[in-house]
Design a protein around this motif. Structure first.
Motif, PDB file in Angstrom:
ATOM      1  N   PHE A  17      14.344   1.250   8.931  1.00 30.71           N
ATOM      2  CA  PHE A  17      13.809   1.714   7.633  1.00 30.71           C
ATOM      3  C   PHE A  17      12.869   2.895   7.843  1.00 30.71           C
ATOM      4  CE2 PHE A  17      10.137   1.464   4.787  1.00 30.71           C
ATOM      5  CZ  PHE A  17      10.762   1.688   3.578  1.00 30.71           C
ATOM      6  N   ARG A  66      14.688   6.015   9.135  1.00 31.03           N
ATOM      7  CA  ARG A  66      15.481   6.692   8.112  1.00 31.03           C
ATOM      8  C   ARG A  66      14.577   7.503   7.184  1.00 31.03           C
ATOM      9  NH1 ARG A  66      19.722   4.325   3.768  1.00 31.03           N
ATOM     10  NH2 ARG A  66      20.258   6.345   2.934  1.00 31.03           N
ATOM     11  N   ARG A  67      13.467   6.876   6.801  1.00 35.06           N
ATOM     12  CA  ARG A  67      12.535   7.575   5.909  1.00 35.06           C
ATOM     13  C   ARG A  67      12.009   8.846   6.577  1.00 35.06           C
ATOM     14  NH1 ARG A  67      12.572   7.662   0.941  1.00 35.06           N
ATOM     15  NH2 ARG A  67      14.649   7.873   1.729  1.00 35.06           N
ATOM     16  N   THR A  95      14.634  11.549   6.754  1.00 30.79           N
ATOM     17  CA  THR A  95      14.824  12.198   5.445  1.00 30.79           C
ATOM     18  C   THR A  95      13.695  13.185   5.188  1.00 30.79           C
ATOM     19  OG1 THR A  95      15.728  10.097   4.699  1.00 30.79           O
ATOM     20  CG2 THR A  95      15.250  11.726   3.002  1.00 30.79           C
ATOM     21  N   MET A  96      12.470  12.728   5.476  1.00 29.54           N
ATOM     22  CA  MET A  96      11.323  13.597   5.215  1.00 29.54           C
ATOM     23  C   MET A  96      11.361  14.833   6.110  1.00 29.54           C
ATOM     24  SD  MET A  96       9.885  12.064   2.791  1.00 29.54           S
ATOM     25  CE  MET A  96       8.530  13.162   2.633  1.00 29.54           C
ATOM     26  N   GLN A 154      13.862  17.225   4.892  1.00 36.10           N
ATOM     27  CA  GLN A 154      13.374  17.898   3.685  1.00 36.10           C
ATOM     28  C   GLN A 154      12.336  18.967   4.038  1.00 36.10           C
ATOM     29  OE1 GLN A 154      14.726  17.099   0.675  1.00 36.10           O
ATOM     30  NE2 GLN A 154      13.632  18.882  -0.129  1.00 36.10           N
ATOM     31  N   ASN A 214       5.167  22.155  -1.931  1.00 35.61           N
ATOM     32  CA  ASN A 214       6.080  21.084  -1.502  1.00 35.61           C
ATOM     33  C   ASN A 214       5.788  20.656  -0.068  1.00 35.61           C
ATOM     34  OD1 ASN A 214       7.360  21.106  -3.910  1.00 35.61           O
ATOM     35  ND2 ASN A 214       9.022  22.450  -3.265  1.00 35.61           N
ATOM     36  N   LYS A 259       2.836  18.617  -0.056  1.00 36.88           N
ATOM     37  CA  LYS A 259       3.181  17.304  -0.627  1.00 36.88           C
ATOM     38  C   LYS A 259       3.950  16.461   0.390  1.00 36.88           C
ATOM     39  CE  LYS A 259       4.324  16.959  -4.975  1.00 36.88           C
ATOM     40  NZ  LYS A 259       5.088  17.167  -6.217  1.00 36.88           N
ATOM     41  N   LEU A 260       4.924  17.119   1.050  1.00 34.13           N
ATOM     42  CA  LEU A 260       5.724  16.387   2.034  1.00 34.13           C
ATOM     43  C   LEU A 260       4.868  15.956   3.225  1.00 34.13           C
ATOM     44  CD1 LEU A 260       8.994  18.493   1.919  1.00 34.13           C
ATOM     45  CD2 LEU A 260       8.664  16.178   1.070  1.00 34.13           C
ATOM     46  N   ARG A 278       1.746  15.244   2.994  1.00 38.23           N
ATOM     47  CA  ARG A 278       0.989  14.076   2.497  1.00 38.23           C
ATOM     48  C   ARG A 278       1.854  12.829   2.548  1.00 38.23           C
ATOM     49  NH1 ARG A 278      -1.016  17.469  -1.470  1.00 38.23           N
ATOM     50  NH2 ARG A 278       0.416  16.625  -3.028  1.00 38.23           N
ATOM     51  N   VAL A 279       3.121  13.011   2.107  1.00 38.64           N
ATOM     52  CA  VAL A 279       4.051  11.866   2.120  1.00 38.64           C
ATOM     53  C   VAL A 279       4.269  11.402   3.550  1.00 38.64           C
ATOM     54  CG1 VAL A 279       6.396  11.120   1.582  1.00 38.64           C
ATOM     55  CG2 VAL A 279       5.178  12.581  -0.005  1.00 38.64           C
ATOM     56  N   PHE A 304       1.356   9.474   4.513  1.00 34.00           N
ATOM     57  CA  PHE A 304       1.440   8.156   3.876  1.00 34.00           C
ATOM     58  C   PHE A 304       2.470   7.287   4.598  1.00 34.00           C
ATOM     59  CE2 PHE A 304       3.589   5.435   0.785  1.00 34.00           C
ATOM     60  CZ  PHE A 304       2.528   4.682   0.320  1.00 34.00           C
ATOM     61  N   LEU A 305       3.597   7.941   4.924  1.00 31.26           N
ATOM     62  CA  LEU A 305       4.676   7.220   5.617  1.00 31.26           C
ATOM     63  C   LEU A 305       4.190   6.721   6.971  1.00 31.26           C
ATOM     64  CD1 LEU A 305       7.647   6.482   5.278  1.00 31.26           C
ATOM     65  CD2 LEU A 305       8.244   8.619   6.378  1.00 31.26           C
ATOM     66  N   GLY A 332       1.845   3.915   6.255  1.00 33.06           N
ATOM     67  CA  GLY A 332       2.649   2.779   5.768  1.00 33.06           C
ATOM     68  C   GLY A 332       3.434   2.146   6.898  1.00 33.06           C
TER      69      GLY A 332
END
Lengths: 330, 507
Positions: free
Chosen positions: B31, B34-35, B38-39, B42, B170, B173-174, B176-177, B180-181, B184
């Motif tokens: 999981f 994969r995340r 993808t990030m 992107q 972006n 933002k990415l 930041r994601v 976070f990822l 997480g």
């Protein structure tokens, strides 16, 4: 043991919830990023709004044209979308033609420029609708704007109402950019109405001052001078555009001339409407800019659909005074 | 059942929990991976639009310069370059949006594309005018194309700036994601680790807990406490089996120990009985030996006297001496303690005869004997003390009318032997004292006999049965009746009887 099983269940639930939260947050962020390359509406036609004015009135007119276009599948956009550098009206017309617009809405403050602008579109067989100012000698397909005679008469009526004593000094502020046929017609009609309507024994001296409201801070400086020099301060001040009107309101307030100078303004902006009940200005000419924008878009639609359209659509206007300001302010 | 045990075995449970933990870790990693992929993809593509704008800008520059070169030199190479770059530029334009849409960037793309197409039309017209040597025209077209070229460059610059602003936003933002990822992922990994830890802890507790209880119990048992309760193990795994087997083993040990203890007690009791019996017999014999110094010598002497009396025709004397000899011989012979009812009765007969000679025939002796039971084995020297007691304490002072009656009756399970006298009788206290071994009623200094208590105890020890001896008397001068019950079916009695009979047969 039961406690442990409950603990494990809670842990697993927290893990799944965390995974779901992470997944959703990532997906949401990715969707936001990707959505910048997405669009909701595709338009069938493109109208370019060519303007040398960024006043509130023009903005309102443009927004109305955009809304009207959207309803009929037409994208209305500014030719000045390329914001750097400041393009001339000719360059904007060139760009609009190069962009292969289906129609052009031309909003020029100076009607004298129109004759040189329309041929750009004409060469590319792009129909042009002029708004607010016009040159009927050009090949534009239609004009949507005020009737100068009626406007002049309305201003004249307001000046008559403002005449108080034997001698009245009336100053008409004219935009150097709009000092064209229309403004001349407005001025002459205004004079006629005053002469015809003024009470015997009341004298009025009307003078005209040119103000370049498009120039950087020029209008404000010129109007400040009028109010600072008391010997030059008129009894009645007539403003023929929105910028000078707002400057006059501010100057009258700043130099404590409220009540001394009767200001007759142009355009019903919020600031102007707020100033009427306070007695800062006597009246203002309310132009329905939104309706003009809508009509411009509809005129192009009609032309493209039928191949012809009326070459003039008169725009409504109203003198807003203390008596009827509530209707507009509301 | 076997399958169920197999499925619940510790091995299967351990494998199951390991597989579960590995699967959870694997899924979590998949999981997260994969995340992150993808990030990262992107993020990689964030500035792709800026790159394409650079390409577009570079290409239109090449088109414009090659056109200029051609206009300047009219060389074939410049023309060739122009057409090549024009084609490449057109290819790049194909990727741009061409429709008016609700998106600022895409609208700019549309404007750039349309202006570029207009520009290419102009450049083409310029080239054609140049080729046609229409100088005025190609100069006019070139100026118009150059104007459009500058507009397009402005447009590209603006779009590039817009893309850069958007892309930077972006990108942030990415990032930041991604942050976070990352956090997480760490939290999820920690949570999975926590769950695995709890599961392992649970599993180990499940396995080790009962094992520890079992080992504690085993230690208790090892220290000698067999009464410890075996902990109940509900699991059906190997530990459950060991626990139930241990429980069964402990139960067996307890039963075995109880059996051993019981048999030891029984053996000790029997041994004690044997010893007591032997002691009583020895006591009886000792009393005889003390009373009759060398009875062998005595009865041999008596036999010699009897033969002498026969030779001198003194028949009565001979008989007397013979009876005396029989009596003493019987006493000596019964050293081993086992006799028969017949021999006991014969011994009494001899004893009465001797007494009658002593007391001038005053003792009246009657007997009623069921001959069918005369062969019954019984301990020796039982009846004689009873008769002696009847004589000594019953009728000694009234020999004239004293009667001693011996009755042998066969009953269902016993042979009832009764010795009754009509003498002085016994009080209840005396009877009770005899029965409780507090008084030896018949033991007196002048008595050569054996006490009644001795008789009672020997009977009890011999037959391992109580109640075989009883005394009845109605009080003073009412006589005394002593009853002895000889069991017919007593195991020992049967055995002794058979042995005795066979011994007699052999004799």
């Amino acid at each position: 043991m039961k406690k442990l099983i409950a603990l494990v269940t809670i842990f697993v639930a927290v893990i799944l919830a965390s995974m779901a939260a992470v997944w959703l947050y990532c997906e949401k962020s990715l969707t936001e990023v990707r959505s910048q390359q997405e669009f909701t509406d595709v338009y069938n036609s493109l109208y370019v709004f060519v303007s040398d004015d960024d006043s509130v009135q023009t903005e309102s007119l443009f927004d109305a044209a955009v809304r009207a276009g959207k309803e009929t599948g037409v994208k209305v956009e500014r030719s000045s979308m390329l914001t750097y550098p400041e393009f001339t009206m000719q360059e904007k017309m060139t760009i609009a033609v190069a962009e292969k617009a289906d129609g052009i809405i031309l909003c020029s403050r100076n009607s004298g420029d129109i004759a040189s602008l329309v041929p750009y579109a004409e060469a590319a067989k792009i129909p042009v609708v002029t708004v607010l100012s016009d040159d009927s000698e050009t090949s534009r397909i239609s004009f949507i704007g005020l009737n100068s005679y009626e406007v002049g008469a309305a201003y004249g009526e307001q000046i008559l109402a403002a005449l108080k004593k034997d001698k009245n000094r009336i100053l008409v502020l004219m935009n150097t950019d709009t000092e064209t046929v229309q403004s001349s017609l407005i001025y002459s009609t205004m004079l006629q109405v005053i002469e015809r309507g003024k009470t015997p024994g009341v004298s009025s001296r009307i003078s005209v001052q040119s103000v370049n409201s498009a120039g950087a801070f020029e209008a404000e400086e010129a109007i400040r001078d009028i109010f600072v020099k008391s010997e030059e301060t008129p009894d009645i001040l007539v403003c023929l555009d929105a910028v000078t009107t707002e400057c006059a309101i501010q100057a009258a307030t700043d130099y404590n001339r409220v009540g001394e100078v009767s200001i007759i303004g142009y355009y019903a902006s919020k600031e102007t409407l707020d100033a009427i009940p306070k007695g800062i200005i006597q009246a203002t000419l309310a132009v329905d800019a939104e309706k003009i924008g809508t009509m411009a878009c509809e005129a192009l639609n009609e032309y493209l659909e039928l191949g012809y359209v009326s070459n003039y659509f008169p725009a409504d206007f109203q003198m807003v005074t203390a008596e009827n300001v509530k209707r507009y302010a509301g | 059942m076997q399958d169920e045990k197999k499925s619940n075995s510790i091995q299967n449970r351990l494998i199951g929990i390991m597989v579960l933990m590995l699967a959870a870790t694997l899924l979590t990693n998949l999981f997260i991976n994969r995340r992150i992929n993808t990030m990262v993809r992107q993020i990689d593509s964030v500035f792709a639009s800026n790159v394409s704008m650079d390409e577009l800008s570079g290409m239109i520059e090449l088109v414009n310069s090659s056109m200029f070169d051609y206009l300047n030199t009219k060389s074939s190479a410049a023309l060739e370059n122009y057409y090549r770059y024009e084609q490449d530029f057109k290819d790049l334009l194909e990727d741009l949006n061409d429709k008016p849409v609700d998106n600022e960037a895409l609208n700019l793309e549309k404007n750039i594309r349309r202006m570029s197409e207009s520009y290419l039309e102009k450049t083409e017209s310029t080239i054609q005018a140049k080729r046609g040597r229409n100088v005025e025209r190609y100069r006019q077209y070139y100026e118009e194309a150059s104007e459009l070229f500058s507009f397009i460059n402005y447009g590209i610059y603006e779009l590039d700036s817009l893309y850069f602003r958007n892309n930077s936003a972006n990108y942030e933002k990415l990032l930041r994601v991604m942050g976070f990822l990352e956090r997480g992922s760490v939290l999820i990994s920690l949570a999975v680790f926590g769950v695995c830890l709890i599961l392992v802890n649970m599993m180990i507790r499940t396995i080790v807990g009962p094992l520890k209880k079992l080992s504690d119990t085993a230690l208790e048992v090892a220290s000698g406490n067999l009464d410890v309760a075996v902990p109940s193990v509900e699991s059906r795994d190997e530990i459950g089996i060991v626990a139930s087997a241990f429980s069964a083993m402990l139960k067996s040990i307890r039963e075995y120990i109880a059996q051993v203890r019981e048999s030891t007690l029984k053996e000790a009791r029997m041994k004690e009985q044997e010893l007591e019996l032997e002691a009583h017999l020895k006591e009886a014999q000792l009393q005889f030996l003390q009373a009759q110094i060398n009875p062998h010598f005595l009865f041999n002497s008596l036999n010699a006297g009897a033969q002498l009396a026969m030779l001198e025709d003194a028949e009565s004397t001979g008989t007397y001496l013979e009876k005396m000899a029989d009596f003493f011989r019987y006493n000596v012979k019964k050293n081993n303690g086992v006799s028969t009812l017949r021999e006991e009765i014969e011994s009494i007969d001899s004893y009465i005869y001797v007494l009658n000679v002593r007391f001038a025939g005053d003792i009246t002796y009657e007997k009623q004997v069921d001959e069918s039971v005369s062969g019954l084995a019984m301990p020796g020297l039982i009846l004689q003390p009873l008769v002696e007691n009847a004589v000594t304490h019953g009728i000694r002072n009234r020999l004239d009318d004293g009667i001693i009656t011996l009755t042998v009756l066969k009953e269902e399970a016993y042979v009832r032997v009764t010795v009754r006298d009509n003498g002085e009788g016994m009080t209840k206290e005396q009877i009770q004292a005899v029965m409780e071994d507090r008084m030896n009623a018949v033991r007196t200094s002048d008595s050569p006999g054996i006490g009644l208590s001795n008789v009672k105890n020997r009977l009890t020890l011999y037959y391992s049965e109580e109640g075989l001896f009883s005394i009845q008397s109605d009080g003073k001068d009412c006589g005394t009746e002593v009853t002895v019950l000889l069991p017919l079916k007593n195991r020992r009695n049967v055995k002794e009887t058979e042995e005795y009979v066979s011994d007699s047969d052999r004799r």
